[in-house]
Design an enzyme around this catalytic site. Structure first.
Site, PDB file in Angstrom:
ATOM      1  N   HIS A 145       2.943  -3.703 -11.880  1.00  0.00           N
ATOM      2  CA  HIS A 145       1.972  -2.619 -11.750  1.00  0.00           C
ATOM      3  C   HIS A 145       1.053  -2.586 -12.974  1.00  0.00           C
ATOM      4  O   HIS A 145      -0.173  -2.513 -12.840  1.00  0.00           O
ATOM      5  CB  HIS A 145       2.717  -1.289 -11.610  1.00  0.00           C
ATOM      6  N   GLU A 146       1.641  -2.649 -14.161  1.00  0.00           N
ATOM      7  CA  GLU A 146       0.839  -2.580 -15.382  1.00  0.00           C
ATOM      8  C   GLU A 146      -0.048  -3.816 -15.551  1.00  0.00           C
ATOM      9  O   GLU A 146      -1.192  -3.715 -16.009  1.00  0.00           O
ATOM     10  CB  GLU A 146       1.753  -2.404 -16.603  1.00  0.00           C
ATOM     11  N   HIS A 149      -3.255  -3.456 -13.702  1.00  0.00           N
ATOM     12  CA  HIS A 149      -4.267  -2.698 -14.440  1.00  0.00           C
ATOM     13  C   HIS A 149      -5.037  -3.612 -15.396  1.00  0.00           C
ATOM     14  O   HIS A 149      -6.259  -3.504 -15.529  1.00  0.00           O
ATOM     15  CB  HIS A 149      -3.608  -1.578 -15.252  1.00  0.00           C
ATOM     16  N   GLU A 223      -4.381   3.822  -9.395  1.00  0.00           N
ATOM     17  CA  GLU A 223      -2.914   3.793  -9.450  1.00  0.00           C
ATOM     18  C   GLU A 223      -2.339   3.272  -8.130  1.00  0.00           C
ATOM     19  O   GLU A 223      -1.390   2.469  -8.125  1.00  0.00           O
ATOM     20  CB  GLU A 223      -2.367   5.188  -9.755  1.00  0.00           C
TER      21      GLU A 223
END
Length: 308
Positions: A145-146, A149, A223
């Site tokens: 997930h990070e 980003h 997100e």
């Protein structure tokens, strides 16, 4: 966007593009409003605009240092954290992206964040609390997930998107304290300085309020995009769903003073450091846990269906 193997979502991309377009329109409206209010002092408009852009540029350029300092985190080497580095190495190879720096924050709060002005200058940081609570697969989902980003340059996107709000906020403060020469706009035109200031304040407040809502909408979309991209990268959406449930549930065990101390990082965290509260839709930087779990459940069902 960096060229990676992260899966794109056309629907989310279209919605994010629309929000960015609206934020750009707000910025233009703000500048036009300033030019109208201070038509005889165009230097003021230029000064305010450059000031806002300068603040945004500093936040973007120093985002990694500011975030690491706020979390009292330190960068770790592969020798200091071999398992964490190994996991990020594998995920970066899967995503075909540069490996960011790796950091650890020594705190019980279970969370993680990524920041940096570009994929080459990014840092992914986890807390000792999240390392102690998550399984390997759950932590892998969080890291994916990070990394999404980082790959999608979300820090740059959010910094650009916040420009109108920054300029509007600066204008309001400047007018309140009589700074930046705001009272000189049309003072020589039948004492029109005060009306000019009032027009500028009203315009800036409206722009700031709308920008505030749109930025949080954009943040929630990003997100969801990171959840989706990370889930497809690992092919284990259930692991990320389990991690989100654990992180959110564990917030209730963290002292309120520690949650408040980390609240400035909520926009960066994978889950906001808030305990026992349901975030209001308009003010939340993150989608609700239910919305995130529903998306991950749909991806899990899709991955589980046999191909024709």
């Amino acid at each position: 966007m960096a060229r990676t193997r992260f899966v794109n979502d056309r629907g989310l991309t279209a919605r994010m593009t629309l929000v960015m377009f609206l934020l750009g329109g707000l910025f233009v409206a703000l500048i036009v409003g300033l030019m109208y209010a201070f038509g005889s002092s165009p230097g003021i408009v230029l000064l305010i605009g450059l000031g806002g852009i300068g603040v945004a540029f500093y936040q973007w350029y120093s985002s990694d240092k500011l975030a690491m300092r706020a979390m009292r985190a330190r960068e770790v080497t592969p020798e200091e954290a071999p398992e964490l580095h190994g996991m990020i190495d594998r995920l970066c190879a899967l995503a075909d992206m540069p490996k960011p720096r790796v950091g650890i924050a020594d705190m019980d709060l279970p969370n993680a964040f990524a920041t940096g002005r570009s994929p080459d200058r990014a840092v992914v940081c986890v807390t000792t609390g999240i390392l102690q609570r998550l399984t390997t697969e759950e932590l892998e989902g969080v890291l994916a997930h990070e990394l999404s980003h980082v790959a999608h340059r979300d820090v740059l996107v959010m910094t650009v998107a916040s420009s109108a709000g920054i300029v509007a906020g600066m204008l309001t403060r400047g007018a309140q304290f009589g700074g930046l020469g705001l009272l000189g706009g049309r003072r020589n035109n039948n004492n029109g300085g005060a009306p000019a200031v009032l027009v500028a304040i009203v315009v800036s407040l409206v722009v700031y309020a709308i920008s505030f809502v749109l930025l949080r909408l954009l943040s929630r979309y990003r997100e969801l995009c990171a959840d989706r991209s990370g889930a497809y990268l690992t092919m284990k959406p259930a692991a990320l769903a389990s991690a989100l449930q654990k992180i959110t549930g564990e917030m209730a065990t963290i002292p309120q003073r520690d949650l408040r101390a980390s609240s400035s990082m909520n926009a960066f965290f994978i889950a906001p450091a808030i305990s026992g509260a349901t975030l209001k839709t308009l003010t939340s930087t993150h989608p609700s846990l239910e919305q995130r779990l529903e998306q991950l459940a749909r991806i899990q069902a899709e991955l589980g269906r046999p191909t024709a």
